[in-house]
Design a protein around this motif. Structure first.
Motif, PDB file in Angstrom:
ATOM      1  N   GLY A 143       8.800 -24.470  19.081  1.00  0.00           N
ATOM      2  CA  GLY A 143       9.448 -23.200  19.620  1.00  0.00           C
ATOM      3  C   GLY A 143      10.570 -23.559  18.474  1.00  0.00           C
ATOM      4  N   ASN A 144      10.858 -23.641  17.220  1.00  0.00           N
ATOM      5  CA  ASN A 144      11.605 -24.091  15.649  1.00  0.00           C
ATOM      6  C   ASN A 144      11.573 -22.127  15.598  1.00  0.00           C
ATOM      7  N   TYR A 145      12.378 -22.718  14.218  1.00  0.00           N
ATOM      8  CA  TYR A 145      12.211 -20.782  14.380  1.00  0.00           C
ATOM      9  C   TYR A 145      11.488 -20.895  13.303  1.00  0.00           C
ATOM     10  N   PHE A 146      10.821 -21.495  12.524  1.00  0.00           N
ATOM     11  CA  PHE A 146      10.628 -21.364  11.271  1.00  0.00           C
ATOM     12  C   PHE A 146       8.795 -20.636  12.118  1.00  0.00           C
ATOM     13  N   LYS A 147       8.043 -21.270  13.046  1.00  0.00           N
ATOM     14  CA  LYS A 147       6.706 -21.160  14.288  1.00  0.00           C
ATOM     15  C   LYS A 147       7.563 -19.935  14.382  1.00  0.00           C
ATOM     16  N   LEU A 148       8.597 -19.508  15.140  1.00  0.00           N
ATOM     17  CA  LEU A 148       8.740 -18.549  16.028  1.00  0.00           C
ATOM     18  C   LEU A 148       8.832 -17.320  14.975  1.00  0.00           C
ATOM     19  N   LYS A 149       8.814 -17.525  13.834  1.00  0.00           N
ATOM     20  CA  LYS A 149       9.336 -16.358  13.479  1.00  0.00           C
ATOM     21  C   LYS A 149       7.948 -14.977  12.809  1.00  0.00           C
ATOM     22  N   LYS A 150       6.965 -16.407  12.598  1.00  0.00           N
ATOM     23  CA  LYS A 150       5.817 -16.580  11.660  1.00  0.00           C
ATOM     24  C   LYS A 150       5.324 -15.655  12.959  1.00  0.00           C
ATOM     25  N   GLU A 154      16.882 -18.841  24.357  1.00  0.00           N
ATOM     26  CA  GLU A 154      15.596 -18.359  25.356  1.00  0.00           C
ATOM     27  C   GLU A 154      14.563 -18.785  25.771  1.00  0.00           C
ATOM     28  N   ILE A 155      13.218 -18.858  24.981  1.00  0.00           N
ATOM     29  CA  ILE A 155      12.065 -19.659  25.227  1.00  0.00           C
ATOM     30  C   ILE A 155      12.633 -21.269  24.983  1.00  0.00           C
ATOM     31  N   ASN A 156      13.344 -21.955  24.497  1.00  0.00           N
ATOM     32  CA  ASN A 156      13.519 -23.469  24.300  1.00  0.00           C
ATOM     33  C   ASN A 156      14.328 -23.091  25.580  1.00  0.00           C
ATOM     34  N   ARG A 157      15.664 -22.763  26.290  1.00  0.00           N
ATOM     35  CA  ARG A 157      16.171 -23.246  27.511  1.00  0.00           C
ATOM     36  C   ARG A 157      15.170 -23.062  28.421  1.00  0.00           C
ATOM     37  N   LYS A 158      14.480 -22.362  28.582  1.00  0.00           N
ATOM     38  CA  LYS A 158      13.735 -21.740  29.827  1.00  0.00           C
ATOM     39  C   LYS A 158      12.558 -22.607  29.615  1.00  0.00           C
ATOM     40  N   GLY A 159      12.336 -23.408  28.258  1.00  0.00           N
ATOM     41  CA  GLY A 159      11.491 -24.558  28.766  1.00  0.00           C
ATOM     42  C   GLY A 159      11.182 -25.821  29.118  1.00  0.00           C
ATOM     43  N   VAL A 160      12.854 -26.003  29.086  1.00  0.00           N
ATOM     44  CA  VAL A 160      13.266 -26.558  29.838  1.00  0.00           C
ATOM     45  C   VAL A 160      13.543 -26.546  31.066  1.00  0.00           C
ATOM     46  N   GLU A 161      14.589 -25.590  31.349  1.00  0.00           N
ATOM     47  CA  GLU A 161      14.184 -25.603  32.396  1.00  0.00           C
ATOM     48  C   GLU A 161      13.297 -25.389  34.043  1.00  0.00           C
ATOM     49  N   LEU A 162      11.736 -25.053  33.194  1.00  0.00           N
ATOM     50  CA  LEU A 162      10.877 -24.870  33.962  1.00  0.00           C
ATOM     51  C   LEU A 162       9.980 -26.024  33.722  1.00  0.00           C
ATOM     52  N   GLN A 172      17.322 -25.382  18.356  1.00  0.00           N
ATOM     53  CA  GLN A 172      16.563 -26.114  19.213  1.00  0.00           C
ATOM     54  C   GLN A 172      17.314 -27.072  20.461  1.00  0.00           C
ATOM     55  N   VAL A 173      18.111 -27.245  20.120  1.00  0.00           N
ATOM     56  CA  VAL A 173      18.980 -28.887  20.689  1.00  0.00           C
ATOM     57  C   VAL A 173      20.232 -28.262  21.463  1.00  0.00           C
ATOM     58  N   LYS A 174      20.686 -27.266  20.823  1.00  0.00           N
ATOM     59  CA  LYS A 174      21.652 -26.516  21.329  1.00  0.00           C
ATOM     60  C   LYS A 174      21.151 -25.704  23.024  1.00  0.00           C
ATOM     61  N   ALA A 175      19.390 -25.109  22.645  1.00  0.00           N
ATOM     62  CA  ALA A 175      19.068 -24.831  24.325  1.00  0.00           C
ATOM     63  C   ALA A 175      18.893 -25.526  25.339  1.00  0.00           C
ATOM     64  N   PHE A 176      19.047 -26.918  24.697  1.00  0.00           N
ATOM     65  CA  PHE A 176      17.685 -28.223  25.021  1.00  0.00           C
ATOM     66  C   PHE A 176      18.992 -28.527  26.101  1.00  0.00           C
ATOM     67  N   VAL A 177      20.149 -28.432  25.527  1.00  0.00           N
ATOM     68  CA  VAL A 177      21.323 -28.616  26.461  1.00  0.00           C
ATOM     69  C   VAL A 177      21.604 -27.777  27.243  1.00  0.00           C
ATOM     70  N   GLU A 212      23.809 -34.362  16.241  1.00  0.00           N
ATOM     71  CA  GLU A 212      25.004 -33.579  15.862  1.00  0.00           C
ATOM     72  C   GLU A 212      25.474 -32.687  16.746  1.00  0.00           C
ATOM     73  N   ASN A 213      24.377 -32.078  17.451  1.00  0.00           N
ATOM     74  CA  ASN A 213      24.272 -31.375  18.813  1.00  0.00           C
ATOM     75  C   ASN A 213      24.462 -31.674  20.076  1.00  0.00           C
ATOM     76  N   SER A 214      24.297 -32.476  20.003  1.00  0.00           N
ATOM     77  CA  SER A 214      24.003 -33.561  22.225  1.00  0.00           C
ATOM     78  C   SER A 214      24.387 -34.914  21.683  1.00  0.00           C
ATOM     79  N   ALA A 215      24.661 -35.348  23.033  1.00  0.00           N
ATOM     80  CA  ALA A 215      25.049 -36.683  23.793  1.00  0.00           C
ATOM     81  C   ALA A 215      23.612 -37.286  23.724  1.00  0.00           C
ATOM     82  N   LEU A 216      22.540 -36.429  23.971  1.00  0.00           N
ATOM     83  CA  LEU A 216      21.288 -37.089  24.406  1.00  0.00           C
ATOM     84  C   LEU A 216      20.407 -38.023  23.577  1.00  0.00           C
ATOM     85  N   PRO A 217      19.595 -38.903  24.917  1.00  0.00           N
ATOM     86  CA  PRO A 217      18.882 -40.110  23.916  1.00  0.00           C
ATOM     87  C   PRO A 217      17.331 -39.482  23.225  1.00  0.00           C
ATOM     88  N   VAL A 218      17.075 -39.969  22.088  1.00  0.00           N
ATOM     89  CA  VAL A 218      16.308 -38.853  21.483  1.00  0.00           C
ATOM     90  C   VAL A 218      14.860 -39.946  20.876  1.00  0.00           C
TER      91      VAL A 218
END
Length: 308
Positions: free
Chosen positions: A68-75, A84-92, A131-136, A163-169
């Motif tokens: 779901g990153n920009y480079f692959k989705l652009k292709k 929307e794709i990344n946020r929805k992926g988490v929500e599902l 992607q990370v912002k959408a995950f949050v 830099e964009n979350s407090a999520l464990p990684v």
């Protein structure tokens, strides 16, 4: 108990989910089709995969956001839908998770960074940050950066999460085996990857894909002495084979689960499956794990040091 550290200390071992791509292929994913678009076009199928893994006993379920990153989705011509794709992926996955945790998946971009390619560090960090912002926004419990071969790219993704979350990684690399032993296609050894990723701020390190569980036992044996972080291991269901034009993963659930005790004794703390593994693989792993909880707890008490 939603805190992953407390859950790991309580259970001793966390069971991870299995493959997503091969499960989607079973449900009709066509060659060349963008899997992440299913989050918008076929959400019931995505929910079904998450539900199957939760019911199989997975403590951590991933998301349909690997590419779901920009480079692959652009292709794929759908970069405008990235958030929307990344946020929805988490929500599902969250909808189906119940008491399981959901770690959002970040995979490689497929681009080479400078000097081998043209992608800069800033471009990579920016790409993963979206992607990370959408995950949050979607409510992820954590992030897994997986199937990485370039340590520089993995570090860019790790920095984007920090830099964009407090999520464990967690950061998981993919290794090949050559004359000099195990290394990524970029020449990064398991020892170097684990050591540098820990220094860069990863909460969990490990390996996925590339091999079946026999080789993953050896990779775990290499990584474990060089890091005190929890060890994440997701092997394929054996080495893929081509039969009548189809890719087959030959290792059955019963064959794979025989090696789970070896992983636990070495010190793997999070165990699941990658390509070709199914809910049945995960179900048998989840049944096997309780037999070795005492070993896992003793290891955690004496070695694992969680960040405060």
């Amino acid at each position: 108990m939603k805190n992953w550290e407390k859950r790991l200390l309580s259970k001793g071992i966390l069971v991870l989910d299995g493959a997503w791509g091969t499960e989607m292929i079973k449900r009709g994913l066509a060659f060349g089709e963008c899997p992440e678009l299913w989050n918008l076009k076929r959400p019931d199928d995505v929910r079904a995969i998450a539900k199957d893994y939760r019911e199989a006993g997975a403590d951590i379920i991933l998301t349909n956001t690997f590419g779901g990153n920009y480079f692959k989705l652009k292709k794929a011509g759908v970069s405008s839908k990235l958030r929307e794709i990344n946020r929805k992926g988490v929500e599902l996955s969250k909808e189906m998770a119940e008491d399981s945790l959901v770690f959002a998946s970040i995979g490689p971009t497929g681009e080479f960074m400078e000097p081998l390619g043209t992608a800069t560090e800033d471009e990579m960090i920016s790409c993963f940050s979206e992607q990370v912002k959408a995950f949050v926004e979607g409510g992820a419990d954590g992030v897994i950066i997986e199937t990485m071969t370039d340590l520089k790219e993995a570090k860019c993704a790790l920095k984007a999460v920090k830099e964009n979350s407090a999520l464990p990684v967690a950061v998981s690399m993919t290794f090949n085996k050559g004359k000099r032993g195990y290394a990524t296609v970029m020449g990064i050894t398991p020892e170097k990857a684990a050591t540098e990723l820990e220094k860069a701020g990863a909460d969990i390190v490990g390996a996925n894909c590339g091999f079946g569980i026999r080789d993953m036992v050896e990779i775990a044996r290499i990584i474990r002495p060089v890091t005190t972080l929890p060890l994440w291991i997701k092997p394929n269901a054996g080495v893929p084979q081509l039969e009548e034009g189809r890719t087959i993963y030959p290792e059955t659930p019963k064959e794979m689960v025989k090696f789970v005790p070896d992983l636990i004794k070495i010190g793997a703390n999070m165990i699941g499956g990658c390509c070709g593994t199914t809910p049945e693989h995960i179900r048998l792993i989840a049944k096997e794990v309780p037999n070795y909880i005492d070993i896992a707890h003793r290891y955690l008490e004496t070695v694992i040091k969680f960040r405060k």
